[in-house]
Design a protein around this motif. Sequence first.
Motif, short mmCIF file in Angstrom:
data_model
loop_
_atom_site.label_atom_id
_atom_site.label_comp_id
_atom_site.label_asym_id
_atom_site.label_seq_id
_atom_site.Cartn_x
_atom_site.Cartn_y
_atom_site.Cartn_z
N ILE A 85 9.43 1.54 9.97
CA ILE A 85 10.73 2.53 9.43
C ILE A 85 10.73 2.00 7.81
CG2 ILE A 85 13.46 0.91 9.49
CD1 ILE A 85 12.76 -0.19 12.24
N PHE A 86 9.70 0.97 7.42
CA PHE A 86 9.85 1.56 5.49
C PHE A 86 9.15 2.55 5.03
CE2 PHE A 86 7.49 0.60 1.47
CZ PHE A 86 8.52 0.41 0.78
N ASP A 87 8.01 3.24 6.19
CA ASP A 87 7.47 3.98 5.71
C ASP A 87 8.26 5.79 5.21
OD1 ASP A 87 5.56 6.57 4.62
OD2 ASP A 87 5.33 7.23 7.15
N GLU A 88 9.06 5.70 6.71
CA GLU A 88 10.14 6.65 6.66
C GLU A 88 11.47 7.06 6.28
OE1 GLU A 88 12.81 9.05 11.01
OE2 GLU A 88 11.44 6.93 11.27
N TYR A 89 12.10 5.55 5.85
CA TYR A 89 12.95 5.30 4.61
C TYR A 89 12.72 6.21 3.59
CZ TYR A 89 16.30 2.99 1.63
OH TYR A 89 17.20 2.84 0.29
N THR A 90 10.95 5.64 2.74
CA THR A 90 10.76 5.84 1.46
C THR A 90 10.71 7.13 1.65
OG1 THR A 90 8.35 4.94 2.38
CG2 THR A 90 10.06 4.24 1.24
N ASN A 91 10.17 8.00 2.65
CA ASN A 91 9.57 9.52 2.44
C ASN A 91 11.32 9.80 2.87
OD1 ASN A 91 6.77 9.12 3.41
ND2 ASN A 91 7.22 9.88 5.38
N ASP A 92 12.66 9.59 3.17
CA ASP A 92 13.06 10.17 3.00
C ASP A 92 14.22 9.67 1.16
OD1 ASP A 92 14.09 11.07 5.69
OD2 ASP A 92 14.70 9.34 6.21
N VAL A 93 14.05 8.64 0.80
CA VAL A 93 14.24 8.61 0.01
C VAL A 93 14.31 10.03 -1.51
CG1 VAL A 93 14.32 6.80 -2.22
CG2 VAL A 93 15.01 6.85 0.26
N LEU A 94 12.63 9.62 -1.56
CA LEU A 94 11.67 10.63 -2.12
C LEU A 94 11.88 12.31 -2.01
CD1 LEU A 94 8.58 7.79 -2.79
CD2 LEU A 94 11.01 8.49 -3.86
N ASP A 95 12.62 12.40 -0.87
CA ASP A 95 12.72 13.82 -0.48
C ASP A 95 11.06 14.29 -0.20
OD1 ASP A 95 13.36 15.85 0.14
OD2 ASP A 95 14.16 17.36 -1.83
N MET A 96 10.89 13.28 0.85
CA MET A 96 8.88 13.76 1.52
C MET A 96 9.55 14.47 2.62
SD MET A 96 6.69 10.65 -0.36
CE MET A 96 5.28 11.37 0.52
N ALA A 97 7.97 14.51 3.63
CA ALA A 97 8.18 15.16 4.57
C ALA A 97 9.21 13.94 5.84
CB ALA A 97 7.15 15.32 5.50
N LEU A 112 0.76 -1.32 -0.25
CA LEU A 112 0.43 -0.34 0.27
C LEU A 112 1.14 1.59 0.30
CD1 LEU A 112 -2.96 -1.50 2.31
CD2 LEU A 112 -2.68 -1.32 0.08
N ILE A 113 1.92 1.01 0.85
CA ILE A 113 2.42 2.55 1.41
C ILE A 113 3.57 2.87 -0.95
CG2 ILE A 113 4.69 3.50 1.80
CD1 ILE A 113 3.70 2.31 4.91
N ALA A 114 3.34 1.53 -1.28
CA ALA A 114 4.66 2.25 -1.79
C ALA A 114 3.71 2.57 -3.61
CB ALA A 114 5.31 0.87 -2.95
N ILE A 115 2.30 1.83 -3.48
CA ILE A 115 1.67 2.21 -4.31
C ILE A 115 1.45 4.11 -4.46
CG2 ILE A 115 -1.24 1.58 -5.34
CD1 ILE A 115 -0.27 -1.38 -4.93
N TYR A 116 0.95 3.57 -2.94
CA TYR A 116 0.37 5.47 -2.65
C TYR A 116 1.39 6.48 -3.17
CZ TYR A 116 -0.84 9.03 0.10
OH TYR A 116 -0.25 11.18 0.79
N LYS A 117 2.71 6.30 -3.00
CA LYS A 117 4.18 6.97 -3.11
C LYS A 117 4.60 6.49 -4.61
CE LYS A 117 5.37 7.17 1.49
NZ LYS A 117 6.29 6.83 2.44
N CYS A 118 4.22 5.77 -5.44
CA CYS A 118 4.41 5.69 -6.84
C CYS A 118 4.38 6.96 -7.89
CB CYS A 118 4.10 4.80 -7.62
SG CYS A 118 2.42 4.28 -7.86
N PRO A 119 3.45 7.58 -7.62
CA PRO A 119 3.47 8.96 -7.86
C PRO A 119 4.24 9.94 -8.31
CG PRO A 119 1.81 7.81 -7.83
CD PRO A 119 2.26 6.94 -7.25
#
Length: 331
Positions: free
Chosen positions: A291-303, A202-209
């Motif tokens: 942990i995964f959600d925070e890591y993806t936020n860092d990679v994508l330069d999100m909050a 769900l997190i990956a699909i939400y952030k893929c755009p």
Amino acid sequence: MEPPSGFWASLGSFLKFLPYFCGLLILGVIKGILICPWACLIMAIGLSALILGLWPMHVIWTYYCIIRTKLVGPVVKLLLLIAATATLILWLIVGIPGSILAGLVYGFLAPIMATFGAVGKGKEKPFVHCFVDGTWSTITGSCTIVRDVKDLLFHSYFSIMDDLRLQAPPDNKPYEIRLLDIPGALLSAACGLILDGIMFTLIAIYKCPVMLFKGWKRLIQDMIGREGPFLETACVPFAGLAILLWPFAVVGAVLASILSSIPLGAFGAVVAYQESSLKMGLSYVVSSVSIFDEYTNDVLDMAPGSCFPRLKYRKREDSSHGGSLSRPTSF
């Protein structure tokens, strides 16, 4: 990153370079098609011969070293023998097709890379090098790969197994598994695989755009300004191809995120076993989503941060869990 100053000048320079890029790419592809069969033949025959020829020795020596080692106890030896059997069979099945595929990829891409590298700075007679580079060097490179793999399979492998066989355990007490903690570890792993698999997807699909449009924006800006991956001439074809194939890269990242839920979820078993606590294992399963959600936020330069809870899953934060096994007294 904002587009550099002199936008139209940079765009004109890029358009002037485009015919050279297309010409070098076509020449590299032609060289790759001509050289690829020979490089593939060398690597396929050489690597397959090494795999088939050394496989019986690997089987015998692996079993012998596991049985003779004093580093682990009987239960761990049994598990190692099962894992080694599966690995050796898989190596035989995957190794031969993998050697053919590696030969095809190397034989085709190496001439293309060498063609673009021939027009780099410091090259004399670049026109001649465009035709010569990547031909014989690819053939010799294939032989070098076969020789390196031979050193790995013949020398390094047996050296590693000898270390396992001869290494003595600390205090002369072999490592063993605590059987009473296995059910809790398995339950934690099952919960981790289910929860992490669902939430990571769900997190990956939400952030893929976000990844799709941010990646396109950055690549196009670098292309116009000849920066980043477009700075080196040899990297231009792959950087340009990245713009066209970026959606596939995003899909691959989503699939990789989903697949990453398997080891991260299964790691709950390790935490539950190390801490001898089912509660700690389940706490890790919940925290791994954060942990995964925070890591993806860092990679994508999100909050920064995450909206998911992160629980404490270690009894002592400063405790060392390097040794996940215990002494025979754990029985």
